[in-house]
Design a protein around this motif. Structure first.
Motif, PDB file in Angstrom:
ATOM      1  N   MET A   1       0.841  -1.218   0.000  1.00  0.00           N
ATOM      2  CA  MET A   1       0.000   0.000   0.000  1.00  0.00           C
ATOM      3  C   MET A   1       0.870   1.260   0.000  1.00  0.00           C
ATOM      4  O   MET A   1       1.778   1.390   0.813  1.00  0.00           O
ATOM      5  N   GLU A 441      -4.179   2.411  -7.461  1.00  0.00           N
ATOM      6  CA  GLU A 441      -4.318   1.572  -6.259  1.00  0.00           C
ATOM      7  C   GLU A 441      -5.705   1.755  -5.631  1.00  0.00           C
ATOM      8  O   GLU A 441      -6.385   0.791  -5.266  1.00  0.00           O
ATOM      9  N   HIS A 442      -6.145   3.005  -5.575  1.00  0.00           N
ATOM     10  CA  HIS A 442      -7.451   3.311  -4.971  1.00  0.00           C
ATOM     11  C   HIS A 442      -8.578   2.633  -5.754  1.00  0.00           C
ATOM     12  O   HIS A 442      -9.471   2.021  -5.162  1.00  0.00           O
ATOM     13  N   GLU A 444      -8.369   0.072  -7.731  1.00  0.00           N
ATOM     14  CA  GLU A 444      -8.250  -1.391  -7.612  1.00  0.00           C
ATOM     15  C   GLU A 444      -8.860  -1.864  -6.283  1.00  0.00           C
ATOM     16  O   GLU A 444      -9.637  -2.813  -6.238  1.00  0.00           O
ATOM     17  N   THR A 445      -8.551  -1.147  -5.216  1.00  0.00           N
ATOM     18  CA  THR A 445      -9.093  -1.500  -3.897  1.00  0.00           C
ATOM     19  C   THR A 445     -10.619  -1.379  -3.910  1.00  0.00           C
ATOM     20  O   THR A 445     -11.331  -2.251  -3.400  1.00  0.00           O
ATOM     21  N   LYS A 448     -12.133  -4.314  -5.804  1.00  0.00           N
ATOM     22  CA  LYS A 448     -12.112  -5.572  -5.014  1.00  0.00           C
ATOM     23  C   LYS A 448     -13.206  -5.558  -3.955  1.00  0.00           C
ATOM     24  O   LYS A 448     -13.852  -6.564  -3.701  1.00  0.00           O
TER      25      LYS A 448
END
Ligand SMILES: Cc1ncc(COP(=O)(O)O)c(C=O)c1O
Length: 450
Positions: A1, A441-442, A444-445, A448
């Protein structure tokens, strides 16, 4: 992260809590309100950078929505403004400098045969529309979807593209920009999608003999810098001539920015009337209505009314004289356009390295970043873009010291000072790289989690 960027906004937050007791939303323009925790208050701006009251520094690509063409607190323009102060303000009479500035504008913009000063873009466009109505004796007018022409009732009708089903055959609904705009005004406004030649011809065929004016912003400064194709504006010119309609090019954002002669010089189209504001005074409040001599002479006693207590204020006028001289006689516009081109190249290499498809709209001096292979050619096409990436990236950029508009419909603006400060580009690209990775990243999170 990755570590989330953090900014101390405690002073801005405290200022907001105090300001909101006295000022609606704690600000003086609704667009300056960015939420209770993220509305910032500025201490100062210099060149292409600003500093907030918490001491956070930013490279700024909003530039007050475009006016700071040279950069904030430009010494050359500010010195002129101080000399303007010594003249004495406003007199309800004219000064010699008005002609000097008008002559400069006429030199830079060939269609500017005669010039009238105003205080803001809104006032100038309002005056231009009144002039067109006075000249033609007609009331209706044509707007282009996605265009913005200021905060007056006649211009405050927009295509509701956000609420529109892009898969349907229906046009987006035409809605007012908020409450307080009388629906009775609506019947005078016609809207067309940009770059749709057939629709333009059809609209003129149906309504051309009732139209006073067609109002167009060929690079839409409030809609991702979506741009009209030259042949579209040339067709508009032809149809206006055929139906006795006046072509108004609104250069409030593009004027004295994309070229000395404005976007009209890039398109090779001569409007009957044009409006200029923002960049002409490097931030001092001044605007102009310009155009064909026979049309402009309708500003007369017994003709179209125009004036105002603060028009041709000696401070703004002196600032405009200095700013326009610099734009006309120095390579300032080339410097800032070159900076924009280098910024786009840098941003593209970051996005390309991560396989993120993107494109740009507009001009190097004011561009929109668009997450699709092809840029949109009208406001309806903007809807098909994934602007959630832009929205999130802009959020992170603010925390990382780069101010761009949080709404993807507002382009990034360049100023001469960006180009003269070598650290602006490196600081910006460093922040963009981090913001892009954080956004990936945000998202993708979030995916999920859903
Ligand atoms: C193209 C255009 N016309 C008119 C206006 C209104 O100008 P002002 O905000 O100075 O009233 C704007 C403002 O952003 C604009 O972009």
């Amino acid at each position: 992260m990755m570590q989330m960027p953090r900014r101390d906004l405690s002073r801005s937050n405290a200022q907001f809590r105090r300001a909101v007791q006295r000022l609606p939303l704690g600000v003086s323009s609704t667009f300056r309100y960015w939420g209770e925790d993220r509305t910032i208050y500025l201490a100062e701006g210099k060149g292409g950078r600003i500093r907030d009251i918490d001491g956070n520094h930013y490279v700024d690509y909003r530039l007050g929505y475009g006016p700071a063409i040279l950069g904030y607190a430009d010494n050359r323009v500010d010195a002129a403004a101080r000399r303007g102060m010594e003249v004495g303000g406003v007199f309800a009479l004219s000064t010699e400098r008005e002609l000097a500035v008008a002559d400069r504008i006429a030199k830079m913009v060939p269609s500017a045969e005669l010039v009238r000063f105003s205080n803001s873009g809104t006032e100038a466009v309002m005056g231009a529309l009144r002039l067109a109505r006075a000249y033609t004796g007609r009331e209706s007018y044509l707007l282009v979807e996605g265009g913005y022409h200021g905060l007056f009732d006649a211009a405050m009708w927009q295509a509701d593209v956000e609420g529109w089903d892009a898969g349907s055959n229906a046009d987006p609904e035409v809605v007012p920009y908020g409450k307080g705009i009388p629906p009775t005004v609506r019947k005078l406004a016609h809207l067309v999608p940009m770059n749709d030649m057939q629709r333009l011809e059809d609209t003129f065929r149906r309504h051309g003999d009732q139209l006073a004016a067609m109002l167009i912003e060929p690079i839409q400064g409030n809609c991702c810098a979506i741009s009209a194709r030259a042949e579209y504006v040339q067709l508009a010119r032809k149809l206006c001539d055929q139906y006795g309609v006046l072509l108004i090019i609104d250069e409030v954002k593009t004027g004295f920015r994309v070229a000395k002669g404005g976007v009209q010089s890039l398109l090779g189209v001569r409007p009957d009337i044009s409006t200029f504001a923002k960049a002409m005074g490097n931030g001092y409040p001044i605007a102009v209505i310009t155009g064909r001599a026979d049309v402009m002479r309708c500003f007369r006693c017994g003709g179209a009314s125009h004036g105002g207590t603060y028009t041709a204020h000696s401070v703004s006028l002196a600032a405009a004289e200095a700013c326009l001289r610099i734009l006309d006689e120095t390579p300032a516009l080339a410097t800032l356009a070159d900076y924009g081109a280098r910024l786009k190249t840098g941003v593209s290499s970051i996005l390309d390295a991560r396989g993120i498809v993107h494109s740009y709209t507009g001009h190097d001096s004011m561009f929109g970043l668009f997450f699709a292979a092809e840029p949109p050619d009208n406001y309806r096409a903007w809807k098909t873009s994934d602007y959630s990436f832009y929205d999130q990236m802009a959020y992170f950029l603010h925390d990382l010291g780069v101010i761009c508009e949080p709404d993807s419909r507002e382009p990034w603006f360049m100023c001469e000072a960006h180009g003269l400060d070598p650290a602006c580009l490196t600081d910006t690209l460093k922040a963009v790289e981090t913001a892009v990775d954080l956004t990936l990243e945000h998202l993708e999170t979030a995916e999920k989690a859903s």
